[in-house]
Each structure stands twice: as C-alpha cells, then as structure tokens.
Write an enzyme that holds these catalytic residues in place. Sequence first.
Site, PDB file in Angstrom:
ATOM      1  N   CYS A   1      -0.230  28.933 -15.739  1.00  0.00           N
ATOM      2  CA  CYS A   1      -0.801  29.356 -17.017  1.00  0.00           C
ATOM      3  C   CYS A   1      -1.408  28.171 -17.743  1.00  0.00           C
ATOM      4  CB  CYS A   1       0.264  30.005 -17.868  1.00  0.00           C
ATOM      5  SG  CYS A   1       0.962  31.419 -17.044  1.00  0.00           S
TER       6      CYS A   1
ATOM      7  N   ARG B   1      -2.472  15.843  -9.424  1.00  0.00           N
ATOM      8  CA  ARG B   1      -3.468  14.781  -9.593  1.00  0.00           C
ATOM      9  C   ARG B   1      -4.781  15.225 -10.244  1.00  0.00           C
ATOM     10  NH1 ARG B   1      -5.491  12.127  -6.026  1.00  0.00           N
ATOM     11  NH2 ARG B   1      -5.558  10.134  -7.081  1.00  0.00           N
TER      12      ARG B   1
ATOM     13  N   PRO C   1       0.822  -1.213   0.000  1.00  0.00           N
ATOM     14  CA  PRO C   1       0.000   0.000   0.000  1.00  0.00           C
ATOM     15  C   PRO C   1       0.854   1.260   0.000  1.00  0.00           C
ATOM     16  CG  PRO C   1       0.066  -0.960   2.191  1.00  0.00           C
ATOM     17  CD  PRO C   1       0.793  -1.920   1.285  1.00  0.00           C
TER      18      PRO C   1
ATOM     19  N   TYR D   1       1.270  11.254  -3.364  1.00  0.00           N
ATOM     20  CA  TYR D   1       1.361  11.637  -4.773  1.00  0.00           C
ATOM     21  C   TYR D   1       1.166  13.127  -5.026  1.00  0.00           C
ATOM     22  CZ  TYR D   1       1.080   6.591  -5.194  1.00  0.00           C
ATOM     23  OH  TYR D   1       1.318   5.262  -5.048  1.00  0.00           O
TER      24      TYR D   1
HETATM   25  C1  LIG Z   1       2.164   2.538  -7.161  1.00  0.00           C
HETATM   26  C2  LIG Z   1       2.378   1.154  -6.731  1.00  0.00           C
HETATM   27  C3  LIG Z   1       1.919   0.741  -5.478  1.00  0.00           C
HETATM   28  C4  LIG Z   1       1.122   1.616  -4.554  1.00  0.00           C
HETATM   29  O1  LIG Z   1      -0.099   2.023  -5.077  1.00  0.00           O
HETATM   30  P1  LIG Z   1      -1.142   2.785  -4.109  1.00  0.00           P
HETATM   31  O2  LIG Z   1      -2.297   3.065  -4.988  1.00  0.00           O
HETATM   32  O3  LIG Z   1      -0.475   4.024  -3.639  1.00  0.00           O
HETATM   33  O4  LIG Z   1      -1.436   1.865  -2.986  1.00  0.00           O
HETATM   34  C5  LIG Z   1       2.213  -0.548  -5.087  1.00  0.00           C
HETATM   35  N1  LIG Z   1       2.920  -1.398  -5.878  1.00  0.00           N
HETATM   36  C6  LIG Z   1       3.380  -1.021  -7.092  1.00  0.00           C
HETATM   37  C7  LIG Z   1       4.151  -1.969  -7.900  1.00  0.00           C
HETATM   38  C8  LIG Z   1       3.120   0.257  -7.562  1.00  0.00           C
HETATM   39  O5  LIG Z   1       3.563   0.623  -8.772  1.00  0.00           O
END
Ligand SMILES: *Cc1c(COP(=O)(O)O)cnc(C)c1O
Length: 467
Positions: free
Chosen positions: A394, A363, A310, A424
């Site tokens: 801009c 995002r 996560p 992020y």
């Molecule tokens: C980005 C990513 C995650 C984490 O994703 P979340 O949406 O932030 O939980 C886990 N494993 C891999 C391989 C990723 O590229």
Amino acid sequence: MTDHRTRDVNAIDDRVFPRGARRGSECGVLKIGGVRATELVEQFGSPLYVVDEDATRATAREIRDALRGEAQRVGTDATVYYASKAFLSVQTAQWMAEEGLAIDVASGGELMVALAAGVDPAKIGFHGNNKSESEIARAVEAGVGTIIIDSEIEVARIAAATAAAGKRQRVRLRVNSGVHASTHDYLATAHEDQKFGMPLTDAPALVREIVSHEGLDFVGLHCHIGSQIFATEGFRESARRLLGVYVELAEIAGRQIPELNLGGGFGIAYTPEQAAEAPNVADIARQLADIVAEASTEAGIAIPHLAFEPGRAVVGQSGVTLYTVGTTKRVDLTGTGEAAPVDRGYTERLYISVDGGMSDNARPALYGSDYHVRIANRQSEAAPALVRVVGKHCESGDIVVYRDELPADVQPGDTLAVAVTGAYCWSLSSNYNFVPRPAVVAVRGGEGRVIVRGQTEADLLAQSIVA
Ligand SMILES: *Cc1c(COP(=O)(O)O)cnc(C)c1O
C-alpha cells in the site's frame, strides 16, 4: 520509428543475469544454474530469491584473484573481505570462506552467522558505528581478526574487553578521508558530514590513545568512500590522504603501519544500459594497485598490505528474484499531463503487479535504483510494451522495475525474473503489510535447494502477543 521496436525483449543479457542463465531450447523457459524458473516457483513458491552458487563462487574467486594478483604485482598482497551485509546466510558465508575470502560483519547478528558457518574468526572484520559493549566482548572472546574502531569512545571499550578476556586485539581506525564517491564522480572535502569514522585530522591523537593500551594492536587505517562507484578517482584521492599521515602514525606507534583498508563500493550494472559503463574487476584492481603504489611513493613509505571489502560486486549479479504476475493495467501517458507525454516513444505504460515488492526489494524505494526484468516462463513474439513492475504494498513508491520493455502480451500467471537482486534485497527485506519474506534457493548443477527458509503468515502471527 524509435529503436525500441527492434530491441529483443526476450533476450537474457548475461551482463546482468547470472552467467550461464539462458532460455531452454524447447519452450523458452529461463534456466538458472540449469534449473527451470517454472520448476523453481512450483517447488519453492513465489516470490523467490534464487542464487546461482557456481556464479557466486566464480565471481568471489575472480575478485579475490584480481585484487591479490595486482597487489602482488606492485610488491605487496591483499586481503579481500566479503562485506556480508550485502547478503549473508550460513551457506554463503561458507562459500566465501571456501573461495578464500575473509568476511566483514557489522553487528552481533552477522557475527553469529559467520561463526555458525564455521568461518575462521581470525578472518572476520567487525564494523559498526555503535557496537554494544556485549557485541565487542563477544567479538574479542571469539577472537575476530580485526575490530574497526569508529569513535573515540570505542577505544576504551575495546581495551576494556581485551583486559577482561586477557587477549590482545588487532584494531583498525576508520577515518573519513573527506572523499565521498558516488557512481560517476566524487567529492573531496576537509570533513564529511556523516556518521561513520573519525576525521582524518584526529587520527594521530586517536592512534596515540590506541597504542597506549596494551591490549590493542593498531594495524592501520580504514576508509569506505561510498557504494556503486564506477571510477577509481575517489580511491586515488582517498589513498593519498590516508597514506599521507602514515609517516606520522608510524612515529607515534614506534613502528611501520602494516595495513591499509580502502573499503568496498565497486559498482555493478543493474541494467543492460549500465553494463557498458560498469567497471570490470580486473581494471579496477590494476588501477587500485597502481594508485596505492604511487601514493606510497609520494608518502615515502613501503606499500602496506592492502585490504578491500566488496559486497554487491561479489553477490549482486548471481541473484535473481522470481515473481508471479497478478494483475496488469494500461495507463495512457498522453493524458497524464507530464512534460513529456511519451516515454521512449511509447504513449502507454503497462503496469504489472507482482506478488512481492518493496518488502523483498527496498532499493528502488530507498535509492531510486533501476532494475531489469524478463518474462521467465516463456518467450513471446508479441510487440514490445513499456512496462513498470510494481509490488502489492500500500504505497505508490512500491516499484520493483521503474522502466523496462516486455512483450505486450505479459499476463496474470506469468513468471517474471528481475536481475541483479543478489545484494541488498534479502538483507534489506521487511514484513511490510505482513507479507512474509520469500525463501532463498541456491541453484547448482540442475538442482535447487533452500538455503534460507521463507516465512509463512503463521510465523508473522506468532510474534504477536495474543491476550
Ligand atoms: C557496505 C559496506 C561495504 C560494501 O559496500 P558494497 O557497495 O556492497 O561493495 C564495504 N565496507 C563497508 C565498511 C561498508 O559499510
């Protein structure tokens, strides 16, 4: 009369703001980690990323305990990696390590930060679809716990690095399970048309190749089916498909395949509206453990050691961005010629321009993401207004909060707090329009301290070569 008139536009909703964030009793100033938002901006500047350290640590512990506890309930165990690309600094890496999480990195730079933080290399997973030979060599020499193989070319590259270093390296193979999950549903296909991982049908041949190298220790398959996932169905299908080849892989490897990594992507609420649907960690963990137990039985194998990754679920909600309002303007929606002349019953939208924008939160522009905003320096009895918080760049897509409601008397000089910016935002930030990156301040026990320095315009100018 629509119900928006009764909505409390001063409320600090603890389902999206960091736990414990609330308005102070005297003048209604938002406090995060016991520190007034107004003090933070005065002391550290605006815009400002604020991270509640205790909330981050508590969330990390809860996620780790839930996933490990449920894995143990079904007779195995789990390793929880923090996907550091969500937000990485030396101190946050230390918090994660102290709370018992392993760490995933996806570049030499992220590896550098994790090592500088003193993270045990054995607890680092190294990802990426195009790791350079020097990144691979650094990872092997540092003794990272696992390298995730993403292509056939990498098998030989990692093997060469282990031979050069005289080391053995644990590796996982990233596969496309063919399952791609999005927020509410998932798509299962034979092949996925994207850059990560190898088709599951190629796994037997690749594992044969991996185990032919002395220096490579194959520990299992990995898949990451998407991000911001709200239901576990995609994980179920994915676990089934991956474990479905474990008997064959065990025959090739000449021993049981010890681990299964199901990736990350657990969804979180970015707005109070999403909070009702967002999964809670305990539920997800219980369902995942049951799913893997069931899929292992189906496949006729012992339940492997599990791993999860996560990112946003660990750090998203503990972060808030503070901005200062610069200008406001009213746009009459009835004259815009849109199909619906009103939005939530409003005929007017208040545009609020803040001192940051897509450079500190990409995002909304990248994914059309929703965010939630509150006035942080005061509360107000003014009637609610429909607002759109926009940045100073801009670009008309430079939106921070697409749609929310605030007291109509929001004015230049007010401090705004945008919730759930812990993941992020800093990590995807840019210097678009030569806007310096804000600092990151950790708050804890009534005090704030800088954990990532902000940039100045002089920092940016210093990169230009002056002839
Ligand atoms: C980005 C990513 C995650 C984490 O994703 P979340 O949406 O932030 O939980 C886990 N494993 C891999 C391989 C990723 O590229």
